[in-house]
Write a protein that holds these residues in place. Structure first.
Motif, PDB file in Angstrom:
ATOM      1  N   CYS A  94       0.800  -1.229   0.000  1.00  0.00           N
ATOM      2  CA  CYS A  94       0.000   0.000   0.000  1.00  0.00           C
ATOM      3  C   CYS A  94       0.830   1.274   0.000  1.00  0.00           C
ATOM      4  O   CYS A  94       0.348   2.313  -0.436  1.00  0.00           O
ATOM      5  N   ARG A  95       2.047   1.236   0.540  1.00  0.00           N
ATOM      6  CA  ARG A  95       2.963   2.384   0.569  1.00  0.00           C
ATOM      7  C   ARG A  95       2.388   3.601   1.297  1.00  0.00           C
ATOM      8  O   ARG A  95       2.767   4.739   1.053  1.00  0.00           O
ATOM      9  N   GLU A  96       1.460   3.354   2.216  1.00  0.00           N
ATOM     10  CA  GLU A  96       0.890   4.400   3.083  1.00  0.00           C
ATOM     11  C   GLU A  96       0.736   3.824   4.483  1.00  0.00           C
ATOM     12  O   GLU A  96       0.548   2.628   4.644  1.00  0.00           O
ATOM     13  N   PHE A  97       0.815   4.713   5.484  1.00  0.00           N
ATOM     14  CA  PHE A  97       0.574   4.283   6.863  1.00  0.00           C
ATOM     15  C   PHE A  97       0.167   5.480   7.706  1.00  0.00           C
ATOM     16  O   PHE A  97       0.405   6.625   7.325  1.00  0.00           O
ATOM     17  N   THR A  98      -0.481   5.177   8.818  1.00  0.00           N
ATOM     18  CA  THR A  98      -0.698   6.207   9.830  1.00  0.00           C
ATOM     19  C   THR A  98       0.124   5.836  11.051  1.00  0.00           C
ATOM     20  O   THR A  98       0.350   4.659  11.339  1.00  0.00           O
TER      21      THR A  98
ATOM     22  N   GLU B 116      -7.709  11.862   6.157  1.00  0.00           N
ATOM     23  CA  GLU B 116      -7.869  13.107   5.413  1.00  0.00           C
ATOM     24  C   GLU B 116      -7.328  12.991   3.984  1.00  0.00           C
ATOM     25  O   GLU B 116      -7.960  13.449   3.053  1.00  0.00           O
ATOM     26  N   VAL B 117      -6.138  12.391   3.822  1.00  0.00           N
ATOM     27  CA  VAL B 117      -5.435  12.424   2.540  1.00  0.00           C
ATOM     28  C   VAL B 117      -5.185  11.029   1.967  1.00  0.00           C
ATOM     29  O   VAL B 117      -5.367  10.812   0.776  1.00  0.00           O
ATOM     30  N   ILE B 118      -4.749  10.103   2.793  1.00  0.00           N
ATOM     31  CA  ILE B 118      -4.378   8.772   2.314  1.00  0.00           C
ATOM     32  C   ILE B 118      -5.533   7.787   2.529  1.00  0.00           C
ATOM     33  O   ILE B 118      -6.607   8.188   2.970  1.00  0.00           O
ATOM     34  N   SER B 119      -5.308   6.525   2.232  1.00  0.00           N
ATOM     35  CA  SER B 119      -6.373   5.519   2.361  1.00  0.00           C
ATOM     36  C   SER B 119      -6.400   4.825   3.718  1.00  0.00           C
ATOM     37  O   SER B 119      -7.340   4.096   4.022  1.00  0.00           O
ATOM     38  N   VAL B 120      -5.389   5.032   4.542  1.00  0.00           N
ATOM     39  CA  VAL B 120      -5.266   4.328   5.826  1.00  0.00           C
ATOM     40  C   VAL B 120      -5.925   5.154   6.936  1.00  0.00           C
ATOM     41  O   VAL B 120      -5.610   6.337   7.100  1.00  0.00           O
ATOM     42  N   PRO B 121      -6.825   4.535   7.716  1.00  0.00           N
ATOM     43  CA  PRO B 121      -7.527   5.286   8.759  1.00  0.00           C
ATOM     44  C   PRO B 121      -6.663   5.580   9.983  1.00  0.00           C
ATOM     45  O   PRO B 121      -5.636   4.941  10.205  1.00  0.00           O
ATOM     46  N   GLY B 122      -7.138   6.540  10.771  1.00  0.00           N
ATOM     47  CA  GLY B 122      -6.586   6.801  12.083  1.00  0.00           C
ATOM     48  C   GLY B 122      -7.326   5.957  13.095  1.00  0.00           C
ATOM     49  O   GLY B 122      -8.231   5.182  12.753  1.00  0.00           O
TER      50      GLY B 122
ATOM     51  N   PHE C 212      -6.145   6.376  19.839  1.00  0.00           N
ATOM     52  CA  PHE C 212      -4.763   6.854  19.736  1.00  0.00           C
ATOM     53  C   PHE C 212      -4.813   8.102  18.854  1.00  0.00           C
ATOM     54  O   PHE C 212      -4.467   8.067  17.670  1.00  0.00           O
ATOM     55  N   PRO C 213      -5.263   9.226  19.421  1.00  0.00           N
ATOM     56  CA  PRO C 213      -5.736  10.355  18.614  1.00  0.00           C
ATOM     57  C   PRO C 213      -4.695  11.205  17.891  1.00  0.00           C
ATOM     58  O   PRO C 213      -5.024  11.840  16.900  1.00  0.00           O
ATOM     59  N   LEU C 214      -3.454  11.240  18.358  1.00  0.00           N
ATOM     60  CA  LEU C 214      -2.451  12.027  17.639  1.00  0.00           C
ATOM     61  C   LEU C 214      -2.089  11.204  16.402  1.00  0.00           C
ATOM     62  O   LEU C 214      -1.541  10.108  16.511  1.00  0.00           O
ATOM     63  N   THR C 215      -2.441  11.715  15.238  1.00  0.00           N
ATOM     64  CA  THR C 215      -2.365  10.937  13.997  1.00  0.00           C
ATOM     65  C   THR C 215      -1.488  11.625  12.961  1.00  0.00           C
ATOM     66  O   THR C 215      -1.651  12.816  12.697  1.00  0.00           O
ATOM     67  N   LEU C 216      -0.572  10.850  12.392  1.00  0.00           N
ATOM     68  CA  LEU C 216       0.241  11.301  11.268  1.00  0.00           C
ATOM     69  C   LEU C 216      -0.114  10.425  10.076  1.00  0.00           C
ATOM     70  O   LEU C 216       0.000   9.201  10.147  1.00  0.00           O
ATOM     71  N   GLU C 217      -0.586  11.030   9.005  1.00  0.00           N
ATOM     72  CA  GLU C 217      -0.839  10.297   7.767  1.00  0.00           C
ATOM     73  C   GLU C 217       0.426  10.395   6.925  1.00  0.00           C
ATOM     74  O   GLU C 217       0.906  11.493   6.647  1.00  0.00           O
TER      75      GLU C 217
END
Length: 180
Positions: free
Chosen positions: A69-73, A111-117, A121-126
Motif C-alpha cells: 500500500c505504501r501508506e501508513f498512519t 484526510e489524505v491517504i487511504s489508511v484510517p486513524g 490513539f488520537p495524535l495521527t500522522l498520515e
C-alpha cells in the motif's frame, strides 16, 4: 469526530516520548486494516518536508502490507488510552487475527491517504512512503548488534513516510448538544 490540525514541530517531543511505551503504525490493503506496536521511529525534516521513518522487521505482516500500500498512519496515545491495545497489536499477527476488533479500536476516516486513524490513539500522522530500504546489519557496530539483534531478528526495513496530514482526533462537542 473532528480532526484538529497540528504542526509536527510542536508535537515531535510528545511522539518521541510516547514511543518509549509504544505507539501504533497502521496499514491497509483492500478492506484489511492492521496495526502494529512500534517503539522505534524517527520524526523530523528530510528533503525540506516532514517525515516519520518507521522501522519494521522483515518477517512482519505489516512489512508485507507496507510494501503493497505504501501508506501508513502513526497513531499516538494522548492521555488515558487502552493499554491492552499495545499488547494485542504487539503480540498478535494480522495475518490471522483482526487486531483492530480484538483491541476494541475505532477506525477514523483519513484526510489524505487511504489508511484510517484510530480514535483511541488520537495524535495521527498520515504518511505516504517515498523511500524504503533494508538495513544492512553488517554495518551495525558490535554494541548495537549485541544489544538489539539475534541472527533471526537482525534486519529491519526503513520506511520513509512523508507526513501529508497531522492532527488530533477529538469528539465533536456540537454532536452532543440537545436541540431545543
Amino acid at each position: 469526530m473532528i480532526k484538529r490540525p497540528i504542526d509536527i514541530r510542536d508535537c515531535a517531543g510528545d511522539i518521541i516520548r510516547a514511543m518509549h511505551r509504544g505507539i501504533l503504525i497502521t496499514t491497509k490493503v483492500g478492506d484489511k486494516v492492521n496495526s502494529m506496536t512500534i517503539g522505534w521511529g524517527t520524526v523530523g525534516i528530510i528533503w525540506d518536508k516532514p517525515f516519520f521513518v518507521a522501522y519494521v522487521r522483515h518477517q512482519r505482516y505489516t512489512r508485507q502490507m507496507l510494501d503493497q500500500c505504501r501508506e501508513f498512519t502513526i497513531n499516538v496515545p494522548v492521555g488515558d488510552f487502552p493499554r491492552k491495545a499495545l499488547g494485542i497489536c504487539g503480540s498478535k499477527s494480522g495475518r490471522d487475527t483482526d487486531k483492530i476488533a480484538l483491541a476494541g479500536l475505532t477506525l477514523v476516516e483519513p484526510e489524505v491517504i487511504s489508511v484510517p486513524g484510530l480514535k483511541e490513539f488520537p495524535l495521527t500522522l498520515e504518511c505516504r512512503v517515498v523511500y524504503s530500504q533494508e538495513q544492512e546489519s553488517d554495518q551495525f557496530n558490535e554494541e548495537i548488534t549485541r544489544k538489539f539483534y539475534t541472527i533471526e531478528t537482525r534486519d529491519h526495513y526503513c520506511y520513509y513516510g512523508e507526513i501529508v496530514a497531522a492532527y488530533i482526533i477529538e469528539e465533536d462537542k456540537s454532536d452532543n448538544k440537545i436541540l431545543q
